[in-house]
Design a protein around this motif. Structure first.
Motif, PDB file in Angstrom:
ATOM      1  N   ASP A 325       0.813  -1.213   0.000  1.00 19.19           N
ATOM      2  CA  ASP A 325       0.000   0.000   0.000  1.00 19.19           C
ATOM      3  C   ASP A 325       0.850   1.267   0.000  1.00 19.19           C
ATOM      4  OD1 ASP A 325      -2.567  -1.238  -0.154  1.00 19.19           O
ATOM      5  OD2 ASP A 325      -2.180  -2.008   1.865  1.00 19.19           O
ATOM      6  N   LYS A 326       2.148   1.092  -0.244  1.00 19.90           N
ATOM      7  CA  LYS A 326       3.052   2.254  -0.394  1.00 19.90           C
ATOM      8  C   LYS A 326       3.728   2.159  -1.767  1.00 19.90           C
ATOM      9  CE  LYS A 326       4.067   3.409   4.309  1.00 19.90           C
ATOM     10  NZ  LYS A 326       4.640   2.745   5.448  1.00 19.90           N
ATOM     11  N   PRO A 327       4.245   3.295  -2.275  1.00 16.40           N
ATOM     12  CA  PRO A 327       4.938   3.229  -3.572  1.00 16.40           C
ATOM     13  C   PRO A 327       6.222   2.393  -3.477  1.00 16.40           C
ATOM     14  CG  PRO A 327       4.487   5.515  -2.947  1.00 16.40           C
ATOM     15  CD  PRO A 327       4.179   4.665  -1.746  1.00 16.40           C
ATOM     16  N   GLN A 343       8.743   0.311 -17.488  1.00 16.35           N
ATOM     17  CA  GLN A 343       7.315   0.425 -17.792  1.00 16.35           C
ATOM     18  C   GLN A 343       6.506   0.607 -16.490  1.00 16.35           C
ATOM     19  OE1 GLN A 343       5.715  -3.017 -19.858  1.00 16.35           O
ATOM     20  NE2 GLN A 343       5.135  -1.708 -21.545  1.00 16.35           N
ATOM     21  N   TYR A 344       6.883  -0.161 -15.456  1.00 16.14           N
ATOM     22  CA  TYR A 344       6.212  -0.062 -14.155  1.00 16.14           C
ATOM     23  C   TYR A 344       6.332   1.372 -13.614  1.00 16.14           C
ATOM     24  CZ  TYR A 344       5.211  -0.603  -9.206  1.00 16.14           C
ATOM     25  OH  TYR A 344       4.679  -0.440  -7.956  1.00 16.14           O
ATOM     26  N   ARG A 345       7.561   1.921 -13.650  1.00 16.00           N
ATOM     27  CA  ARG A 345       7.809   3.272 -13.102  1.00 16.00           C
ATOM     28  C   ARG A 345       6.967   4.312 -13.843  1.00 16.00           C
ATOM     29  NH1 ARG A 345      10.254   3.066  -8.344  1.00 16.00           N
ATOM     30  NH2 ARG A 345      12.217   1.947  -8.279  1.00 16.00           N
ATOM     31  N   ARG A 346       6.843   4.141 -15.151  1.00 13.65           N
ATOM     32  CA  ARG A 346       6.068   5.093 -15.950  1.00 13.65           C
ATOM     33  C   ARG A 346       4.595   5.084 -15.517  1.00 13.65           C
ATOM     34  NH1 ARG A 346       6.493   3.180 -21.219  1.00 13.65           N
ATOM     35  NH2 ARG A 346       8.677   2.661 -20.910  1.00 13.65           N
ATOM     36  N   ILE A 347       4.081   3.880 -15.254  1.00 11.99           N
ATOM     37  CA  ILE A 347       2.671   3.755 -14.890  1.00 11.99           C
ATOM     38  C   ILE A 347       2.442   4.191 -13.434  1.00 11.99           C
ATOM     39  CG2 ILE A 347       0.828   2.062 -14.487  1.00 11.99           C
ATOM     40  CD1 ILE A 347       2.137   0.489 -16.829  1.00 11.99           C
ATOM     41  N   ALA A 348       3.395   3.887 -12.543  1.00  7.47           N
ATOM     42  CA  ALA A 348       3.215   4.087 -11.103  1.00  7.47           C
ATOM     43  C   ALA A 348       2.928   5.551 -10.743  1.00  7.47           C
ATOM     44  CB  ALA A 348       4.436   3.594 -10.353  1.00  7.47           C
ATOM     45  N   ASN A 349       3.809   6.432 -11.211  1.00  9.01           N
ATOM     46  CA  ASN A 349       3.571   7.865 -11.016  1.00  9.01           C
ATOM     47  C   ASN A 349       3.205   8.203  -9.564  1.00  9.01           C
ATOM     48  OD1 ASN A 349       3.587  10.358 -12.081  1.00  9.01           O
ATOM     49  ND2 ASN A 349       1.527  10.268 -13.005  1.00  9.01           N
ATOM     50  N   GLY A 350       3.967   7.667  -8.619  1.00 12.48           N
ATOM     51  CA  GLY A 350       3.769   7.985  -7.198  1.00 12.48           C
ATOM     52  C   GLY A 350       2.716   7.134  -6.491  1.00 12.48           C
ATOM     53  N   ARG A 351       2.038   6.259  -7.218  1.00 12.50           N
ATOM     54  CA  ARG A 351       0.981   5.463  -6.581  1.00 12.50           C
ATOM     55  C   ARG A 351       1.553   4.242  -5.852  1.00 12.50           C
ATOM     56  NH1 ARG A 351      -3.304   4.606 -11.281  1.00 12.50           N
ATOM     57  NH2 ARG A 351      -1.389   4.223 -12.416  1.00 12.50           N
ATOM     58  N   SER A 352       0.716   3.638  -5.006  1.00  6.98           N
ATOM     59  CA  SER A 352       1.174   2.455  -4.269  1.00  6.98           C
ATOM     60  C   SER A 352       1.380   1.281  -5.240  1.00  6.98           C
ATOM     61  CB  SER A 352       0.139   2.055  -3.214  1.00  6.98           C
ATOM     62  OG  SER A 352      -0.985   1.470  -3.854  1.00  6.98           O
ATOM     63  N   ALA A 358      -3.009  -2.733 -10.030  1.00  6.87           N
ATOM     64  CA  ALA A 358      -4.440  -2.769 -10.358  1.00  6.87           C
ATOM     65  C   ALA A 358      -4.718  -1.972 -11.632  1.00  6.87           C
ATOM     66  CB  ALA A 358      -5.257  -2.228  -9.197  1.00  6.87           C
ATOM     67  N   SER A 359      -3.958  -0.882 -11.826  1.00  7.94           N
ATOM     68  CA  SER A 359      -4.234  -0.039 -12.997  1.00  7.94           C
ATOM     69  C   SER A 359      -3.487  -0.545 -14.238  1.00  7.94           C
ATOM     70  CB  SER A 359      -3.800   1.397 -12.724  1.00  7.94           C
ATOM     71  OG  SER A 359      -2.386   1.457 -12.737  1.00  7.94           O
ATOM     72  N   PHE A 360      -2.549  -1.447 -14.013  1.00 11.43           N
ATOM     73  CA  PHE A 360      -1.757  -1.980 -15.127  1.00 11.43           C
ATOM     74  C   PHE A 360      -2.669  -2.817 -16.022  1.00 11.43           C
ATOM     75  CE2 PHE A 360       1.462  -4.424 -17.260  1.00 11.43           C
ATOM     76  CZ  PHE A 360       2.540  -3.566 -17.308  1.00 11.43           C
ATOM     77  N   ASN A 361      -2.727  -2.477 -17.275  1.00 10.94           N
ATOM     78  CA  ASN A 361      -3.603  -3.202 -18.198  1.00 10.94           C
ATOM     79  C   ASN A 361      -3.022  -4.588 -18.474  1.00 10.94           C
ATOM     80  OD1 ASN A 361      -4.974  -4.253 -20.363  1.00 10.94           O
ATOM     81  ND2 ASN A 361      -5.169  -2.286 -21.403  1.00 10.94           N
ATOM     82  N   ALA A 362      -3.572  -5.574 -17.756  1.00 12.34           N
ATOM     83  CA  ALA A 362      -3.004  -6.921 -17.834  1.00 12.34           C
ATOM     84  C   ALA A 362      -3.650  -7.736 -18.945  1.00 12.34           C
ATOM     85  CB  ALA A 362      -3.210  -7.632 -16.501  1.00 12.34           C
ATOM     86  N   VAL A 363      -4.670  -7.173 -19.603  1.00 13.05           N
ATOM     87  CA  VAL A 363      -5.416  -7.952 -20.601  1.00 13.05           C
ATOM     88  C   VAL A 363      -4.931  -7.634 -22.011  1.00 13.05           C
ATOM     89  CG1 VAL A 363      -7.696  -8.486 -21.508  1.00 13.05           C
ATOM     90  CG2 VAL A 363      -7.385  -8.127 -19.057  1.00 13.05           C
ATOM     91  N   ASP A 364      -5.007  -6.341 -22.388  1.00 16.94           N
ATOM     92  CA  ASP A 364      -4.497  -5.975 -23.716  1.00 16.94           C
ATOM     93  C   ASP A 364      -2.986  -5.988 -23.635  1.00 16.94           C
ATOM     94  OD1 ASP A 364      -7.138  -5.320 -24.453  1.00 16.94           O
ATOM     95  OD2 ASP A 364      -6.904  -3.364 -23.505  1.00 16.94           O
ATOM     96  N   LEU A 365      -2.340  -6.373 -24.692  1.00 14.31           N
ATOM     97  CA  LEU A 365      -0.880  -6.312 -24.677  1.00 14.31           C
ATOM     98  C   LEU A 365      -0.458  -5.085 -25.489  1.00 14.31           C
ATOM     99  CD1 LEU A 365      -0.221 -10.140 -24.713  1.00 14.31           C
ATOM    100  CD2 LEU A 365       0.025  -8.565 -22.808  1.00 14.31           C
TER     101      LEU A 365
END
Ligand SMILES: Cc1cc2nc3c(=O)[nH]c(=O)nc-3n(C[C@H](O)[C@H](O)[C@H](O)COP(=O)(O)O)c2cc1C
Length: 437
Positions: A325-327, A343-352, A358-365
């Motif tokens: 629950d922390k970044p 890629q993770y760092r780009r998406i994270a943007n300070g979030r936990s 959860a926001s990572f699009n795991a379905v579409d590639l």
């Protein structure tokens, strides 16, 4: 008419496929036998795919809470049979499709690898490729008596020399060396078989190769380097590159980048086919397809730990050690797959960590492909038009016979009717088909 594009399939190892997914029969006990893989090879050959790539790693994951538990319970990249065995069996039930097992340069001496690939190329009449990976996990290195993996870019320096050694060994038999002259009782012309005598910085070998020549002379090389150093390596050696980037802009940028490196090394960009990962969701109606996608997204949200375990396996980062629950702390780096962490760092943007996953699009590639066979075929055509080439690599979590039928008997005819993919193989050997357009 638009130029057709190439198709390949990324098979998650010689292993249990789609554990926990519906329509998989008794996969938990039938996986040891090759029937599903052989059915798959036949189906994808009927669909005129260029190749099947067999993913591999040679260790059991241990990068979540310092334990193998989550990997073993959920079949995350384990078990893994040796890919050369299933690759060989696949070649014997097909006659045109390329078969591409993965082997890590850390795990094989180049002589052994060159001999293995040459043998597979012989028994398949010239349809073998090698997915050349450097490896990334210290746990894998420890299985081979090494304390850990060499540093990321050094691995590619070593692999450059490794490739030079393999090319030398495959070249140690000139074309026409085997004369099989029954009248005079001479099998091989000794003037056409040469030692290699390589003494390099990392490897030494004497040669010539005792397997005899590979059917293609130089077998096909596949690669998936994502970092700048990895891209350079791929551009130097690969006949096909498989890529995971998101969106048509990034797809085009990757291909342009690789082409730039290829030209700098005196290669013709059309001699390497860049394929992008896709996970099409196909159904009879648009509503049903989007409904399936929604269900997949919902399942992905319940599997954050499993996804982190998989992500940790390729980045050597034990996410179980962190408060989810922390970044992710800024000082965490990787000696594993650099592109994935970036890629993770780009998406994270300070979030936990949890929110990021959860926001990572795991379905579409690479791109979203959801709909009827016709609508998905049309979208694939548009994407290729935008990107400029060269095709797609199917990577589907639900590998089973039903999914294969949806692709072979649903999507492929729709693509063929549009003239977007081939209807018949042009040639007998793998590289010839890969370079046919
Ligand atoms: C589609 C695809 C397939 C891959 N298959 C394998 C594999 O089977 N085994 C493996 O060790 N690495 C595999 N990799 C990892 C790459 O070889 C590479 O290490 C990764 O893309 C990160 O790039 P980098 O090493 O340049 O940082 C694959 C990567 C992609 C995108």
């Amino acid at each position: 008419m638009t130029k057709p594009f190439h198709l390949a399939w990324f098979l998650q190892g010689s292993s249990v496929q789609a554990w926990g997914e519906p329509w998989t029969g008794h996969i938990g006990t039938t996986w040891e036998r090759p029937e599903l893989f052989l059915d798959m090879a036949r189906a994808l050959e009927r669909a005129c795919f260029d190749y099947i790539l067999l993913e591999d790693s040679s260790y059991v994951g241990e990068s979540f809470n310092g334990s193998t538990d989550i990997y073993l319970k959920n079949a995350i990249a384990v078990p893994r049979q040796d890919p050369s065995v299933v690759a060989a069996l696949m070649t014997q039930v097909t006659s045109r499709i390329g078969i591409v097992p993965t082997f890590g340069t850390y795990a094989y001496h180049p002589y052994l690898l060159a001999r293995l690939i040459a043998t597979l190329d012989q028994v398949s009449s010239g349809r073998i490729g090698w997915n050349a990976v450097t490896g990334s996990s210290d746990f894998a290195a420890m299985n081979f008596g090494l304390p850990g993996m060499p540093e990321h870019d050094l691995r590619y320096d070593m692999a450059d020399e490794y490739m030079q050694v393999c090319r030398g060994l495959w070249g140690s038999w000139e074309p026409g060396a085997i004369i099989a002259d029954r009248k005079n009782g001479i099998l091989v012309d000794p003037t056409k078989v040469h030692p290699v005598n390589h003494k390099g910085k990392f490897y030494s070998t004497r040669g010539p190769l005792n397997s005899g020549p590979a059917a293609q002379g130089q077998p096909v090389i596949a690669q998936a380097g994502g970092s700048p150093r990895g891209r350079k390596f791929a551009a130097a050696h690969a006949d096909t590159i498989v890529v995971h980037v998101k969106g048509t802009e990034a797809m085009k940028a990757y291909r342009d980048d690789v082409h730039k490196y290829m030209v700098a090394q005196g290669r013709n960009p059309s001699d390497c086919k860049v394929l992008y990962l896709i996970n099409p969701i196909i159904a009879e109606t648009m509503e049903e397809a989007y409904d399936r996608k929604k269900k997949r997204e919902a399942v992905a949200l319940t599997k954050i730990d499993e996804r982190l375990a998989h992500f940790g396996k390729v980045t050597n980062i034990d996410f179980g050690r962190f408060d989810l629950d922390k970044p992710l702390p800024d000082d965490v780096t990787t000696n594993g797959h650099q592109q994935n962490l970036e890629q993770y760092r780009r998406i994270a943007n300070g979030r936990s960590i949890r929110e990021t996953m959860a926001s990572f699009n795991a379905v579409d590639l690479s791109v979203e492909l959801v709909g009827t066979p016709d609508s998905v075929a049309a979208r694939m055509g548009e994407v290729m038009q935008e990107v400029g080439g060269d095709g797609f690599l199917f990577s589907m979590p639900n590998v089973n016979r039903r999914t294969l039928a949806e692709i072979e008997d649903g999507l492929i005819p729709a693509l063929q009717d549009r003239g977007l993919v081939r209807k018949a193989y042009e040639h007998k050997q793998f590289r010839e088909n890969l370079l046919a357009f």
